[in-house]
Design a protein around this motif. Structure first.
Motif, PDB file in Angstrom:
ATOM      1  N   ASN A  71       0.825  -1.215   0.000  1.00 31.56           N
ATOM      2  CA  ASN A  71       0.000   0.000   0.000  1.00 31.56           C
ATOM      3  C   ASN A  71       0.856   1.261   0.000  1.00 31.56           C
ATOM      4  N   ALA A  72       1.916   1.263   0.777  1.00 31.00           N
ATOM      5  CA  ALA A  72       2.807   2.428   0.807  1.00 31.00           C
ATOM      6  C   ALA A  72       3.501   2.616  -0.542  1.00 31.00           C
ATOM      7  N   LEU A  73       3.901   1.523  -1.166  1.00 32.82           N
ATOM      8  CA  LEU A  73       4.543   1.586  -2.478  1.00 32.82           C
ATOM      9  C   LEU A  73       3.591   2.157  -3.522  1.00 32.82           C
ATOM     10  N   PHE A  74       2.359   1.676  -3.556  1.00 33.27           N
ATOM     11  CA  PHE A  74       1.385   2.167  -4.534  1.00 33.27           C
ATOM     12  C   PHE A  74       1.008   3.621  -4.277  1.00 33.27           C
ATOM     13  N   THR A  75       0.911   4.006  -3.012  1.00 31.49           N
ATOM     14  CA  THR A  75       0.591   5.400  -2.689  1.00 31.49           C
ATOM     15  C   THR A  75       1.698   6.331  -3.165  1.00 31.49           C
ATOM     16  N   CYS A  76       2.952   5.959  -2.894  1.00 37.16           N
ATOM     17  CA  CYS A  76       4.080   6.780  -3.352  1.00 37.16           C
ATOM     18  C   CYS A  76       4.145   6.819  -4.873  1.00 37.16           C
ATOM     19  N   ALA A  77       3.945   5.683  -5.515  1.00 38.46           N
ATOM     20  CA  ALA A  77       4.006   5.636  -6.977  1.00 38.46           C
ATOM     21  C   ALA A  77       2.896   6.468  -7.600  1.00 38.46           C
ATOM     22  N   LEU A  78       1.683   6.358  -7.080  1.00 40.78           N
ATOM     23  CA  LEU A  78       0.550   7.082  -7.643  1.00 40.78           C
ATOM     24  C   LEU A  78       0.697   8.589  -7.456  1.00 40.78           C
ATOM     25  N   PHE A  79       0.902   9.019  -6.219  1.00 42.44           N
ATOM     26  CA  PHE A  79       0.922  10.460  -5.964  1.00 42.44           C
ATOM     27  C   PHE A  79       2.235  11.115  -6.389  1.00 42.44           C
ATOM     28  N   VAL A 114       0.473  13.630   5.366  1.00 41.50           N
ATOM     29  CA  VAL A 114      -0.273  12.649   6.151  1.00 41.50           C
ATOM     30  C   VAL A 114       0.346  11.253   6.024  1.00 41.50           C
ATOM     31  N   PHE A 115       0.971  10.961   4.902  1.00 40.47           N
ATOM     32  CA  PHE A 115       1.481   9.633   4.563  1.00 40.47           C
ATOM     33  C   PHE A 115       2.335   8.973   5.660  1.00 40.47           C
ATOM     34  N   PRO A 116       3.367   9.640   6.221  1.00 39.52           N
ATOM     35  CA  PRO A 116       4.191   8.932   7.211  1.00 39.52           C
ATOM     36  C   PRO A 116       3.449   8.625   8.501  1.00 39.52           C
ATOM     37  N   ASN A 117       2.392   9.359   8.798  1.00 41.18           N
ATOM     38  CA  ASN A 117       1.600   9.055   9.990  1.00 41.18           C
ATOM     39  C   ASN A 117       0.752   7.807   9.803  1.00 41.18           C
ATOM     40  N   VAL A 118       0.350   7.533   8.594  1.00 38.63           N
ATOM     41  CA  VAL A 118      -0.469   6.357   8.307  1.00 38.63           C
ATOM     42  C   VAL A 118       0.386   5.093   8.316  1.00 38.63           C
ATOM     43  N   ALA A 177      12.546   9.165   7.130  1.00 37.10           N
ATOM     44  CA  ALA A 177      11.477   9.120   6.127  1.00 37.10           C
ATOM     45  C   ALA A 177      10.355  10.071   6.527  1.00 37.10           C
ATOM     46  N   PHE A 178      10.012  10.078   7.814  1.00 33.65           N
ATOM     47  CA  PHE A 178       8.979  10.988   8.309  1.00 33.65           C
ATOM     48  C   PHE A 178       9.353  12.435   8.022  1.00 33.65           C
ATOM     49  N   PHE A 179      10.579  12.800   8.359  1.00 31.10           N
ATOM     50  CA  PHE A 179      11.042  14.169   8.142  1.00 31.10           C
ATOM     51  C   PHE A 179      11.045  14.514   6.655  1.00 31.10           C
TER      52      PHE A 179
END
Length: 106
Positions: free
Chosen positions: A29-37, A71-75, A82-84
């Motif tokens: 899910n994290a990979l697809f979110t990063c790739a999409l956005f 919002v991504f790193p909180n999810v 990575a958060f920073f």
């Protein structure tokens, strides 16, 4: 405006590459979110090259991508670096594209 949109496009490429840089490429899910956005931000920034004004949908899309990346790193509970990276560059994405939406010289 070319510089701002180019910087936004480069940040989109960075967001696209971060799953492998920070080692969370196995989280689907994290990979697809990063790739999409990330790719959405890159393409929208490239389409907005040389254009300004509050009616430019490409810059609004990039502002939305910046919000998602804050919002991504909180999810996904990422590491501190990575958060920073996500929060700082997401905020910079919002600021750069906001500057394109409301330029001083209108």
């Amino acid at each position: 405006m070319y510089l701002k949109n180019s910087l936004s496009a480069l940040m989109g490429l960075w967001f696209l590459l971060t799953p492998w840089v920070f080692g969370f490429g196995d989280v689907t899910n994290a990979l697809f979110t990063c790739a999409l956005f990330g790719s959405l931000q890159f393409v929208s920034s490239m389409l907005a090259l040389g254009k300004t004004g509050k009616h430019m949908w490409q810059n609004w899309v990039c502002v939305g991508c910046g919000v998602v990346f804050i919002v991504f790193p909180n999810v996904y509970h990422l590491t501190f670096m990575a958060f920073f990276s996500f929060v700082a560059l997401g905020f910079m994405t919002i600021l750069i594209n906001y500057a394109n939406l409301y330029p001083d010289s209108q």
